[in-house]
Design a protein around this motif. Structure first.
Motif, PDB file in Angstrom:
ATOM      1  N   GLN A 162       8.396  -0.712   1.242  1.00  0.00           N
ATOM      2  CA  GLN A 162       9.019  -1.099   2.511  1.00  0.00           C
ATOM      3  C   GLN A 162       9.949   0.008   3.002  1.00  0.00           C
ATOM      4  N   ALA A 163      10.721   0.579   2.066  1.00  0.00           N
ATOM      5  CA  ALA A 163      11.632   1.670   2.436  1.00  0.00           C
ATOM      6  C   ALA A 163      10.836   2.857   2.979  1.00  0.00           C
ATOM      7  N   LYS A 164       9.733   3.139   2.297  1.00  0.00           N
ATOM      8  CA  LYS A 164       8.904   4.269   2.696  1.00  0.00           C
ATOM      9  C   LYS A 164       8.215   3.992   4.039  1.00  0.00           C
ATOM     10  N   LEU A 165       7.726   2.750   4.194  1.00  0.00           N
ATOM     11  CA  LEU A 165       6.995   2.361   5.403  1.00  0.00           C
ATOM     12  C   LEU A 165       7.895   2.467   6.636  1.00  0.00           C
ATOM     13  N   ILE A 166       9.104   1.894   6.553  1.00  0.00           N
ATOM     14  CA  ILE A 166       9.990   1.883   7.715  1.00  0.00           C
ATOM     15  C   ILE A 166      10.431   3.321   8.021  1.00  0.00           C
ATOM     16  N   ASN A 167      10.579   4.124   6.967  1.00  0.00           N
ATOM     17  CA  ASN A 167      10.963   5.519   7.138  1.00  0.00           C
ATOM     18  C   ASN A 167       9.873   6.284   7.888  1.00  0.00           C
ATOM     19  N   ARG A 168       8.612   6.002   7.522  1.00  0.00           N
ATOM     20  CA  ARG A 168       7.469   6.614   8.212  1.00  0.00           C
ATOM     21  C   ARG A 168       7.470   6.247   9.687  1.00  0.00           C
ATOM     22  N   VAL A 201      13.739   2.602  16.307  1.00  0.00           N
ATOM     23  CA  VAL A 201      13.161   1.375  15.743  1.00  0.00           C
ATOM     24  C   VAL A 201      14.210   0.686  14.879  1.00  0.00           C
ATOM     25  N   GLY A 202      14.017  -0.609  14.690  1.00  0.00           N
ATOM     26  CA  GLY A 202      14.909  -1.371  13.812  1.00  0.00           C
ATOM     27  C   GLY A 202      14.077  -2.215  12.872  1.00  0.00           C
ATOM     28  N   GLN A 203      14.610  -2.455  11.683  1.00  0.00           N
ATOM     29  CA  GLN A 203      13.864  -3.223  10.682  1.00  0.00           C
ATOM     30  C   GLN A 203      14.305  -4.678  10.693  1.00  0.00           C
ATOM     31  N   VAL A 204      13.330  -5.579  10.702  1.00  0.00           N
ATOM     32  CA  VAL A 204      13.623  -7.011  10.572  1.00  0.00           C
ATOM     33  C   VAL A 204      12.812  -7.531   9.398  1.00  0.00           C
ATOM     34  N   LEU A 205      13.508  -7.907   8.329  1.00  0.00           N
ATOM     35  CA  LEU A 205      12.816  -8.512   7.185  1.00  0.00           C
ATOM     36  C   LEU A 205      13.119  -9.999   7.219  1.00  0.00           C
ATOM     37  N   PHE A 232       8.079   7.370  15.371  1.00  0.00           N
ATOM     38  CA  PHE A 232       8.593   6.963  16.683  1.00  0.00           C
ATOM     39  C   PHE A 232       9.655   7.937  17.190  1.00  0.00           C
ATOM     40  N   ARG A 233      10.385   8.558  16.270  1.00  0.00           N
ATOM     41  CA  ARG A 233      11.425   9.506  16.677  1.00  0.00           C
ATOM     42  C   ARG A 233      10.823  10.682  17.444  1.00  0.00           C
ATOM     43  N   ALA A 270       0.837  -1.211   0.000  1.00  0.00           N
ATOM     44  CA  ALA A 270       0.000   0.000   0.000  1.00  0.00           C
ATOM     45  C   ALA A 270       0.868   1.255   0.000  1.00  0.00           C
ATOM     46  N   SER A 271       1.973   1.171   0.735  1.00  0.00           N
ATOM     47  CA  SER A 271       2.880   2.306   0.844  1.00  0.00           C
ATOM     48  C   SER A 271       3.554   2.606  -0.498  1.00  0.00           C
ATOM     49  N   GLY A 272       3.864   1.563  -1.250  1.00  0.00           N
ATOM     50  CA  GLY A 272       4.544   1.752  -2.537  1.00  0.00           C
ATOM     51  C   GLY A 272       3.624   2.083  -3.696  1.00  0.00           C
ATOM     52  N   ARG A 273       2.350   1.761  -3.520  1.00  0.00           N
ATOM     53  CA  ARG A 273       1.408   1.896  -4.641  1.00  0.00           C
ATOM     54  C   ARG A 273       1.347   3.307  -5.205  1.00  0.00           C
TER      55      ARG A 273
END
Length: 360
Positions: A81-87, A99-103, A92-93, A55-58
């Motif tokens: 995914q890049a956009k989502l984790i950035n959001r 936060v950390g990303q786990v794929l 959270f900042r 949805a974030s990339g669409r």
């Protein structure tokens, strides 16, 4: 205020984070982030499993030709995914939380070593007050290797990380005792072990998610059997997470009551890894009876009738009873060739030791 949980896994479904046009609902995401930040500050460790990359990339990518569904999914999820984790990072900042990303992929749970590596990575994050944000690595996951959806992934993560609760946020209030749109249907507030729900569950899927209510229920049941409370609730309701933690008795949801006997961590891993079964071990009537009794027993060559497939030591295999029913999964102690050589013989070592056996 004293909370009943100190570590929870929260799964946010794509249907919670997606607007009608298929793009990301940033307002909802922001509200949920605020709630998670509140729990974090109250001393509750939160592991977040979040859908929403597609949805974030669409809205980011204009494709110049019609892509097939796999290509489209991979493209949108990679960009998204890049956009989502950035959001999430930005949101959270604002609360001063890292936060950390786990794929991850399904295969990462297939071997004990990968499983423990993942567990260790997320444990280190939690120890350092970092919120792990987990998603399936859609760019390399192709359909047959995928989790049914992030519900299955969240069940694995909750189990692996010994969470006390798994909260699955969907776009409905819980499991209904009928069709959710029917005014006479209501949410089943508590589901105890062994309750049959098959006549209630609608098999129609939600529009964006890959997993319907049936998937959710099956996963919830398995996770609850491992001693973890599972809650299915509506992620589009305001303050839903805060209310579930602070006002558990009055907040609308379906709660699967956890089993009293927790399962060992190795059995948890085996319970969730039947998708990696390399072969089958068929057992005779006597072995079936002993296994399904209350005794803790291992599977010995004397009780095995035959073997299907080829496997190495430490592989996962399915256990098939004398009627041909799959009754569980286990980790084998030897290769398929060694099992065949020892078939039906007395005094041989266990093929599947009790500690590495998970019966359905």
């Amino acid at each position: 205020m004293e909370h009943q949980f100190t570590r929870i896994a929260v799964k946010i479904g794509s249907n919670v984070l997606t607007r009608k046009d298929g793009t990301l609902d940033v307002t909802r995401m922001s509200a949920l982030t605020d709630q998670i930040a509140g729990l974090h500050k109250a001393g509750i460790e939160v592991i977040l499993i979040s859908s929403g990359a597609v949805a974030s990339g669409r809205s980011e990518v204009k494709t110049n030709k019609k892509l097939d569904s796999v290509d489209q999914r991979q493209l949108f999820s990679a960009v998204g995914q890049a956009k989502l984790i950035n959001r999430y990072y930005e949101l959270f900042r604002e609360h001063g939380i890292a936060v950390g990303q786990v794929l991850t992929t399904k295969e990462n749970f297939g071997t004990r070593r990968h499983y423990l590596n993942q567990k260790n990575c997320m444990s280190v994050m939690l120890e350092n007050k970092v919120i792990p944000i987990v998603n399936e690595n859609d760019t390399i996951s192709v359909s047959e290797l995928m989790f049914t959806d992030n519900d299955e992934l969240s069940g694995l993560i909750a189990s692996m990380m010994n969470a006390q609760a798994l909260i699955i946020l969907s776009n409905i209030d819980g499991i209904y005792n009928g069709v959710p749109s029917d005014p006479s249907a209501s949410v089943i507030r508590e589901i105890d072990r062994g309750k049959d729900l098959s006549n209630y569950i609608q098999t129609s899927k939600s529009s964006f998610g890959r997993g319907g209510m049936l998937t959710k229920t099956n996963i919830a049941r398995k996770v609850a059997d491992e001693g973890i409370t599972v809650i299915i609730a509506n992620g589009k309701r305001d303050d839903i997470l805060t209310n579930l933690i602070n006002y558990p008795d009055t907040t609308l949801c379906t709660r699967f009551l956890p089993s009293e006997q927790p399962v060992s961590s190795i059995k948890k891993w085996i319970a969730h890894s039947e998708g990696f079964a390399k072969g089958e071990i068929h057992i005779n009537e006597q072995a079936t009876q002993v296994l399904t009794s209350d005794k803790a027993v291992s599977i010995l060559p004397i009780g095995i009738t035959h073997v299907e497939g080829e496997f190495e030591k430490d592989d996962i295999v399915r256990i098939i009873d004398n009627q041909g029913n799959a009754i569980g999964v286990g980790k084998v102690n030897c290769t398929s060739r060694q099992v065949i050589e020892a078939l039906g013989k007395h005094g041989k070592k266990a093929v599947v030791h009790y500690d590495y056996l998970y019966l359905e």
